[in-house]
Design an enzyme around this catalytic site. Structure first.
Site, PDB file in Angstrom:
ATOM      1  N   SER A 112       0.842  -1.198   0.000  1.00  0.00           N
ATOM      2  CA  SER A 112       0.000   0.000   0.000  1.00  0.00           C
ATOM      3  C   SER A 112       0.880   1.252   0.000  1.00  0.00           C
ATOM      4  O   SER A 112       1.740   1.416  -0.859  1.00  0.00           O
ATOM      5  CB  SER A 112      -0.967  -0.037   1.189  1.00  0.00           C
ATOM      6  OG  SER A 112      -1.978   0.933   1.069  1.00  0.00           O
ATOM      7  N   GLU A 235      -1.850  -2.012  -8.122  1.00  0.00           N
ATOM      8  CA  GLU A 235      -3.051  -2.437  -7.412  1.00  0.00           C
ATOM      9  C   GLU A 235      -3.563  -1.257  -6.619  1.00  0.00           C
ATOM     10  O   GLU A 235      -2.843  -0.280  -6.395  1.00  0.00           O
ATOM     11  CB  GLU A 235      -2.758  -3.645  -6.507  1.00  0.00           C
ATOM     12  CG  GLU A 235      -1.757  -3.397  -5.383  1.00  0.00           C
ATOM     13  CD  GLU A 235      -2.389  -2.816  -4.133  1.00  0.00           C
ATOM     14  OE1 GLU A 235      -3.569  -3.081  -3.838  1.00  0.00           O
ATOM     15  OE2 GLU A 235      -1.689  -2.064  -3.422  1.00  0.00           O
ATOM     16  N   HIS A 303      -4.115  -5.618  -1.537  1.00  0.00           N
ATOM     17  CA  HIS A 303      -5.008  -5.428  -0.400  1.00  0.00           C
ATOM     18  C   HIS A 303      -5.975  -6.575  -0.144  1.00  0.00           C
ATOM     19  O   HIS A 303      -6.635  -6.603   0.892  1.00  0.00           O
ATOM     20  CB  HIS A 303      -5.817  -4.140  -0.583  1.00  0.00           C
ATOM     21  CG  HIS A 303      -5.036  -2.894  -0.325  1.00  0.00           C
ATOM     22  ND1 HIS A 303      -4.183  -2.358  -1.259  1.00  0.00           N
ATOM     23  CD2 HIS A 303      -4.965  -2.083   0.763  1.00  0.00           C
ATOM     24  CE1 HIS A 303      -3.632  -1.258  -0.756  1.00  0.00           C
ATOM     25  NE2 HIS A 303      -4.091  -1.073   0.459  1.00  0.00           N
TER      26      HIS A 303
END
Length: 334
Positions: A112, A235, A303
């Site tokens: 992330s 992502e 995630h």
């Protein structure tokens, strides 16, 4: 290209909190994550920001950078793993001691928002970094870390699986969101619908990428890697169709799709299509246009859980025609 040594039982893992103060906000889950690492044979050193909180962040920019540098300087520490992401890891990029890290390579892992640190370190040092599990969301899962998540972690950093090998498509996955402070059951798993070929083709290159939203905070800087010939992976989480059009178009106008050799797109956790009469995959093709690169979508990275560990910088083969990703080299030295 630099690589750290494989981790083994008895090694010390340093814990950093470079953005969101998750150890303070989710104390039980944080402790469970540390316990999971100890069960896996590691010793733990908690970073100096693990008990700090300043609203949206753990501590000041300088303090968070110093937390990382303290663990970089500690030669007993063989790996540095983030507690969670957040929004502001890019603030730390000018203050990390890259030269010392080059002289004493370690496993550096997170996902992330930690994309900024992983790509920044790779760009400045050539050291392989690892897009993989974080303490609170991954190692600290209730009642314990998902078995496949643990397996994928140990395959890569403990070198339980040697390259070359193709990544498996997990049979099940989840994006269920439960309250971490009141969770009393494990997440519900769904059948994995598999990886999706958006454009056929076969390409080999260096694996580089991370969280798409985070990249906007340092793309074009000295901390962003050169993407020429790369197998690029992206992502995202909790974004909507409009934001994705903006972020993907950022890559388009920056010339990324003209430079890379192939594209891997991870599952998007909690995606909001805003009622659009087209899918996210259709939007991707619309933006990329006629650029002839292999594209594989819906891949288990990021995630959603379980997620593969992607060593940034290793050589991989993407065969979008067959729907496969093969790691051609290990991310660590034996």
């Amino acid at each position: 290209m630099l690589k750290p040594n494989a981790l083994k039982n008895g090694d010390t893992v340093g814990i950093i909190t470079p953005s969101s103060p998750a150890p303070v906000l989710f104390k039980e889950r944080y402790r469970r994550g540390l316990t999971q690492l100890e069960k896996m044979g590691f010793k733990i050193i908690e970073g100096s920001c693990s008990k700090e909180i300043q609203a949206y962040r753990s501590s000041s920019i300088r303090a968070r950078a110093e937390e990382i540098n303290e663990l970089i300087y500690n030669d007993d520490v063989k790996a540095i793993i983030s507690t969670i992401g957040g929004l502001n890891s890019n603030s730390l990029l000018p203050y990390i001691d890259y030269e010392y890290l080059k002289s004493s390579p370690k496993v550096v892992m997170g996902y992330s928002d930690v994309t900024a640190l992983l790509l920044g370190i790779y760009a400045k040092t050539g050291l392989t970094t690892f897009y993989g599990p974080a303490i609170v969301p991954s190692f600290g899962e209730f009642p314990e870390m998902l078995p496949k998540g643990k397996e994928y972690f140990e395959d890569i950093v403990k070198l339980k699986k040697r390259a070359p090998f193709s990544l498996e498509v997990p049979l099940e996955w989840t994006e269920e969101r439960l309250d971490w402070n009141s969770q009393i059951r494990g997440k519900e798993m769904s059948k994995n619908e598999g990886w999706i070929t958006l454009r056929e083709g076969n390409a080999t290159g260096r694996l580089i990428g991370g969280n798409l939203n985070t990249m906007s905070g340092f793309m074009g800087s000295e901390f962003f890697p050169i993407l020429k010939g790369a197998i690029f992976f992206i992502e995202d989480s909790s974004k909507d169709m409009a934001i994705q059009e903006r972020s993907l178009s950022m890559l388009k106008v920056a010339g990324v799709f003209d430079e890379i050799a192939g594209l891997i797109i991870g599952k998007h956790e909690h995606f909001n299509d805003l009622g659009s009469p087209f899918s996210l995959n259709e939007l991707i093709i619309e933006i990329i246009g006629d650029t002839n690169i292999p594209i594989l979508s819906n891949v288990d990275i990021g995630h959603t859980f379980p997620s593969h560990v992607f060593p940034i910088g290793i050589e991989v083969n993407l065969d979008a025609t067959k729907g496969t990703i093969m790691f051609l080299e290990d991310g660590v030295y034996e």
